[in-house]
Scaffold this motif. Structure first.
Motif, mmCIF file in Angstrom:
data_model
loop_
_atom_site.group_PDB
_atom_site.id
_atom_site.type_symbol
_atom_site.label_atom_id
_atom_site.label_comp_id
_atom_site.label_asym_id
_atom_site.label_seq_id
_atom_site.Cartn_x
_atom_site.Cartn_y
_atom_site.Cartn_z
ATOM 1 N N SER A 1 -15.230 9.498 -56.038
ATOM 2 C CA SER A 1 -15.941 10.114 -57.149
ATOM 3 C C SER A 1 -15.074 10.191 -58.396
ATOM 4 C CB SER A 1 -16.395 11.510 -56.728
ATOM 5 O OG SER A 1 -17.173 12.101 -57.718
ATOM 6 N N VAL A 2 -13.843 10.708 -58.238
ATOM 7 C CA VAL A 2 -12.982 10.805 -59.425
ATOM 8 C C VAL A 2 -12.598 9.415 -59.908
ATOM 9 C CG1 VAL A 2 -12.180 13.123 -58.910
ATOM 10 C CG2 VAL A 2 -10.841 11.187 -58.102
ATOM 11 N N ASN A 3 -12.439 8.472 -58.974
ATOM 12 C CA ASN A 3 -12.161 7.094 -59.386
ATOM 13 C C ASN A 3 -13.301 6.547 -60.235
ATOM 14 O OD1 ASN A 3 -9.642 6.923 -58.189
ATOM 15 N ND2 ASN A 3 -10.345 5.854 -56.361
ATOM 16 N N ALA A 4 -14.545 6.845 -59.835
ATOM 17 C CA ALA A 4 -15.702 6.348 -60.579
ATOM 18 C C ALA A 4 -15.754 6.964 -61.977
ATOM 19 C CB ALA A 4 -16.999 6.647 -59.822
ATOM 20 N N LEU A 5 -15.520 8.274 -62.049
ATOM 21 C CA LEU A 5 -15.590 8.949 -63.354
ATOM 22 C C LEU A 5 -14.431 8.511 -64.244
ATOM 23 C CD1 LEU A 5 -16.730 12.404 -61.974
ATOM 24 C CD2 LEU A 5 -18.029 10.939 -63.519
ATOM 25 N N GLU A 6 -13.264 8.309 -63.635
ATOM 26 C CA GLU A 6 -12.123 7.861 -64.440
ATOM 27 C C GLU A 6 -12.305 6.427 -64.901
ATOM 28 O OE1 GLU A 6 -9.155 8.964 -61.644
ATOM 29 O OE2 GLU A 6 -9.440 11.090 -62.091
ATOM 30 N N ASP A 7 -12.991 5.614 -64.084
ATOM 31 C CA ASP A 7 -13.330 4.242 -64.474
ATOM 32 C C ASP A 7 -14.284 4.295 -65.663
ATOM 33 O OD1 ASP A 7 -15.586 1.748 -63.342
ATOM 34 O OD2 ASP A 7 -13.596 1.354 -64.168
ATOM 35 N N LEU A 8 -15.280 5.161 -65.571
ATOM 36 C CA LEU A 8 -16.270 5.291 -66.629
ATOM 37 C C LEU A 8 -15.609 5.684 -67.948
ATOM 38 C CD1 LEU A 8 -19.595 7.308 -66.262
ATOM 39 C CD2 LEU A 8 -18.339 7.191 -68.374
ATOM 40 N N ALA A 9 -14.761 6.700 -67.885
ATOM 41 C CA ALA A 9 -14.224 7.269 -69.112
ATOM 42 C C ALA A 9 -12.875 6.705 -69.510
ATOM 43 C CB ALA A 9 -14.121 8.785 -68.960
ATOM 44 N N GLY A 10 -12.330 5.806 -68.702
ATOM 45 C CA GLY A 10 -11.041 5.212 -69.036
ATOM 46 C C GLY A 10 -9.909 6.219 -69.050
ATOM 47 N N ILE A 11 -9.882 7.076 -68.048
ATOM 48 C CA ILE A 11 -8.877 8.141 -68.001
ATOM 49 C C ILE A 11 -7.657 7.710 -67.214
ATOM 50 C CG2 ILE A 11 -8.445 10.484 -67.135
ATOM 51 C CD1 ILE A 11 -11.513 10.897 -67.466
ATOM 52 N N ARG A 12 -6.481 8.034 -67.743
ATOM 53 C CA ARG A 12 -5.236 7.766 -67.012
ATOM 54 C C ARG A 12 -4.786 9.034 -66.309
ATOM 55 N NH1 ARG A 12 -0.240 6.867 -68.853
ATOM 56 N NH2 ARG A 12 0.587 6.085 -66.912
ATOM 57 N N VAL A 13 -4.550 8.905 -65.030
ATOM 58 C CA VAL A 13 -4.178 10.073 -64.232
ATOM 59 C C VAL A 13 -2.658 10.208 -64.195
ATOM 60 C CG1 VAL A 13 -4.279 11.043 -61.890
ATOM 61 C CG2 VAL A 13 -6.234 9.787 -62.815
ATOM 62 N N PRO A 14 -2.114 11.406 -64.381
ATOM 63 C CA PRO A 14 -0.653 11.566 -64.332
ATOM 64 C C PRO A 14 -0.083 11.133 -62.983
ATOM 65 C CG PRO A 14 -1.728 13.621 -64.980
ATOM 66 C CD PRO A 14 -2.808 12.664 -64.629
ATOM 67 N N GLU A 15 1.148 10.579 -63.022
ATOM 68 C CA GLU A 15 1.729 9.973 -61.831
ATOM 69 C C GLU A 15 1.820 10.933 -60.654
ATOM 70 O OE1 GLU A 15 5.446 8.070 -62.637
ATOM 71 O OE2 GLU A 15 5.752 7.506 -60.539
ATOM 72 N N ARG A 16 2.225 12.166 -60.918
ATOM 73 C CA ARG A 16 2.401 13.117 -59.826
ATOM 74 C C ARG A 16 1.088 13.323 -59.052
ATOM 75 N NH1 ARG A 16 6.250 16.744 -58.114
ATOM 76 N NH2 ARG A 16 5.293 18.490 -56.993
ATOM 77 N N ALA A 17 -0.019 13.329 -59.794
ATOM 78 C CA ALA A 17 -1.320 13.509 -59.143
ATOM 79 C C ALA A 17 -1.653 12.330 -58.245
ATOM 80 C CB ALA A 17 -2.408 13.695 -60.189
ATOM 81 N N LEU A 18 -1.204 11.133 -58.634
ATOM 82 C CA LEU A 18 -1.485 9.947 -57.822
ATOM 83 C C LEU A 18 -0.856 10.087 -56.439
ATOM 84 C CD1 LEU A 18 -0.855 7.120 -60.456
ATOM 85 C CD2 LEU A 18 -3.045 8.067 -59.749
ATOM 86 N N TYR A 19 0.363 10.596 -56.401
ATOM 87 C CA TYR A 19 1.032 10.760 -55.104
ATOM 88 C C TYR A 19 0.314 11.795 -54.258
ATOM 89 C CZ TYR A 19 4.745 8.077 -57.219
ATOM 90 O OH TYR A 19 5.456 7.081 -57.842
ATOM 91 N N ILE A 20 -0.089 12.882 -54.900
ATOM 92 C CA ILE A 20 -0.779 13.927 -54.150
ATOM 93 C C ILE A 20 -2.098 13.387 -53.587
ATOM 94 C CG2 ILE A 20 -1.860 16.210 -54.318
ATOM 95 C CD1 ILE A 20 0.263 16.910 -56.420
#
Lengths: 129, 142, 396
Positions: free
Chosen positions: C75-94
């Motif tokens: 879900s968050v991947n879809a919304l971030e794809d839609l809005a072109g959002i970059r996720v902070p690195e630390r969150a990616l690991y979590i």
């Protein structure tokens, strides 16, 4: 006490926690609670899920087949009140709209400890009369 | 890799493509006429090794839009084929004869949106109960 | 010969009404399989249209209890794809830590059930026992054993404290000897070889025709895995491998899941190491979702979860589409169960690891007399008895 597990359109988390309650860590059996495979042997129905239309049909048939008295325990927030599925087009629940419910164990999902506590409380209340 | 995939599709269907929207390097949307969908689906699946991940049906109020989402796994690209069909009589040729995995995908769109998939081998209800009223489509915007 | 239909029960004691899978059999052989759904249909896509995007993430978490974080990740991947959002690195690991811990608990759950179906009840008890530490860590870092509510658009909702890192490390490390034990128990046991090899084979061609995903596909030599094919979260940032097998039988599917657990532990450890070095934000603090469309996916324990979202700039989705992996995998039973025997039906159906909520019960009815055939419990018993027979035959 023989319990029968009935899942009606649930996400299965509650169902897994119920089965978990059987594993050695929690061990429901030490309270004399046994899971049975047939509704005709059940004293208690552990009911989970938000109840779709198809499931409601099955639930009614099952409840009729259960030897009375038969207690129904609603396990999980969906079973207690349908929660987020309340307005969905395919829902017929919650359980207390279809069959009498004798105990509610809320949670999403309720931990095995909560399930055990709920069932034990019910047993104690019954023994008191 | 994604550029090659898009280039090949453009090449093969230059006359039939209505529109291309490259949202990003890995998310591309290509519009086609409904009548061309089976041919394009067949090409993507049989010639290009694309995998039909799923299809989304949308009631846009004006019409019914169907997106066929194809995943090209070696490059992580998703090519979504977009087509519009008439809302009053929504019909399109089934792609299940081409891709078995489309069977349930089309049945779901049929019962939730009312789309008729011509020549679908088994267009019965999948999710809704048998006694659900006819012509009542949960995902429509009535 | 009279054709009988046999019902196949779900994992838990089944009620007597038939449901999902109807097996048409002749003697021991399964001739046809009918699959019927709808029991669990809760109308989630429609509900999503009346919820805000934050609520949608909570909603989709409850599509399935076992792979519950898989849907929020997609879900968050879809919304971030839609809005072109970059996720902070630390969150990616979590995100990857949570995703892989889920894979661990899910595969252990499957291992236990599969063990139960073929009569290895000690495997069942041990697998579910080793699941508990995973759930305990989940509770410690997210607040819940299941349904963790960790994902949000642009990041994660809770950080993993440096104090918690040794505990998580210890937990996954502690799983390694257990995995070695399961690996030995499954891969070296001649009875299990005889019981599961050659059973419920799904060919590569059928994987492609049905669009199967996950371990179901990888066990037949189709090397697809969203984590490698369309990388997201921390999967491209740590070292791990996609696991495949070639034979496509139940044995191969079990091996894939066991070996994948080792890779999951590698990923978790790799991410924990990075967390010690990478500080900073865990949330991109997204204010709104612009109009547009987005597609997000995640390699859930059962395979690719696929979400499509369309936005019109308001705070509710115009359309939200969810496709769970079992939707593509369950129909493959037409190929893997049909042609097999009744005693193999339960384990073959279980081998695609159907999410309870995506699939349901099995029913059998005698076509000639209309009488109900074996119940779910009886079918599981048949499967367990077959194992006993094989065991006896192998004792010289």
């Amino acid at each position: 006490m023989w319990v029968f597990h009935f899942a009606a359109a649930s996400c299965n988390n509650c169902d897994i926690e119920i089965l978990d309650a059987l594993t050695p860590k929690f061990d429901l059996e030490r309270f004399g609670i046994l899971l049975v495979g047939s509704i005709r042997h059940a004293d208690v129905i552990l009911a989970t899920g938000a109840i779709s239309h198809k499931a409601a049909v099955r639930l009614k048939r099952l409840y009729e087949q259960a030897p009375k008295p038969c207690l129904v325990v609603a396990v999980g927030s969906c079973a207690c009140s349908m929660c987020i599925f309340r307005d969905s087009y395919n829902m017929a629940g919650p359980f207390d709209g279809l069959v009498p419910v004798h105990a509610y164990i809320p949670g999403c999902p309720p931990k095995p400890e909560a399930i055990i506590m709920g069932v034990v409380k019910l047993v104690k209340a019954l023994r008191k009369g | 890799m994604a550029e090659e995939i898009l280039a090949r599709i453009k090449d093969e269907f230059s006359k039939k493509i209505l529109k291309v929207f490259e949202k990003s390097s890995r998310r591309i949307y290509i519009d086609f006429d409904a009548k061309d969908i089976p041919e394009v689906v067949s090409f993507l699946f049989r010639e290009m090794g694309g995998r039909l991940a799923t299809a989304t049906g949308i009631d846009t109020r004006k019409n019914i839009e169907i997106l066929y989402h194809f995943s090209f796994d070696s490059s992580g690209t998703i090519i979504s084929l977009r087509t519009l069909i008439d809302k009053k009589n929504p019909e399109i040729e089934s792609v299940t004869p081409i891709i078995k995995g489309a069977e349930w995908i089309e049945r779901e769109m049929h019962e939730l949106l009312g789309v008729n998939f011509r020549n679908h081998p088994n267009l019965k209800r999948l999710l809704l109960p048998e006694d659900w009223p006819e012509r009542k489509y949960p995902l429509r915007r009535e | 010969m009279a054709k009988t239909i046999i019902p196949v029960g779900p994992y838990h004691p089944l009620q007597e009404e038939p449901e999902f899978f109807k097996l048409l059999v002749e003697g021991e052989k399964v001739l046809e399989l009918e699959i019927e759904l709808g029991y669990n249909h809760r109308g989630i896509e429609k509900i999503a249209e009346s919820k805000s995007y934050d609520q949608v993430i909570f909603l989709v978490e409850r599509v399935c209890g076992i792979c519950s974080t898989s849907h929020p990740i997609a879900s968050v991947n879809a919304l971030e794809d839609l809005a072109g959002i970059r996720v902070p690195e630390r969150a990616l690991y979590i995100r990857s830590i949570i995703g892989e811990m889920e894979r661990l608990h899910s595969h252990l759950l499957w291992l236990g059930l599969a063990g139960h179906f073929i009569g290895y009840n000690t495997v069942w008890m041990w697998a579910w026992k080793y699941r508990e530490p995973v759930l305990d860590i989940f509770e410690r870092i997210t607040g819940n054993r299941q349904h963790y509510a960790m994902m949000k658009v642009g990041g994660v909702r809770r950080d993993i404290e440096s104090d918690d890192i040794p505990g998580i490390w210890k937990m996954v490390d502690g799983l390694l000897p257990a995995l070695d034990m399961f690996k030995g128990a499954v891969m070296d046991d001649p009875v299990i070889h005889a019981r599961l090899k050659g059973v419920g084979i799904l060919t590569k061609e059928d994987v492609v025709a049905y669009g199967a995903v996950g371990p179901t596909a990888r066990a037949s030599g189709v090397a697809i895995d969203v984590r490698k094919d369309d990388p997201y979260a921390a999967y491209p940032l740590v070292d791990w491998q996609v696991i495949t097998q070639e034979e496509g039988d139940v044995f191969a599917k079990a091996v894939v899941r066991i070996l994948e657990m080792y890779e999951s532990i590698k990923i978790v450890k790799g991410c924990l190491d990075k967390l010690k070095l990478v500080g900073g934000e865990i949330d991109a603090k997204v204010k709104e979702i612009p109009p547009g469309e987005g597609i997000g996916r995640h390699e859930a324990p059962r395979g690719e979860v696929f979400h499509y979202v369309r936005s019109d700039g308001s705070n509710r989705p115009v359309r939200y589409k969810v496709r769970a992996p079992s939707y593509m995998n369950v129909p493959t039973n037409q190929k893997s169960v049909v042609g097999g025997t009744v005693s193999d039906a339960t384990i073959t159906l279980a081998a695609v690891d159907p999410c309870y909520c995506c699939t349901e019960r099995v029913a059998v009815v005698d076509r000639k007399t209309g009488r109900k055939g074996l119940t779910g419990q009886e079918l599981i018993k048949l499967s367990q008895e077959k194992t006993l027979r094989i065991k006896k035959e192998m004792v010289v």
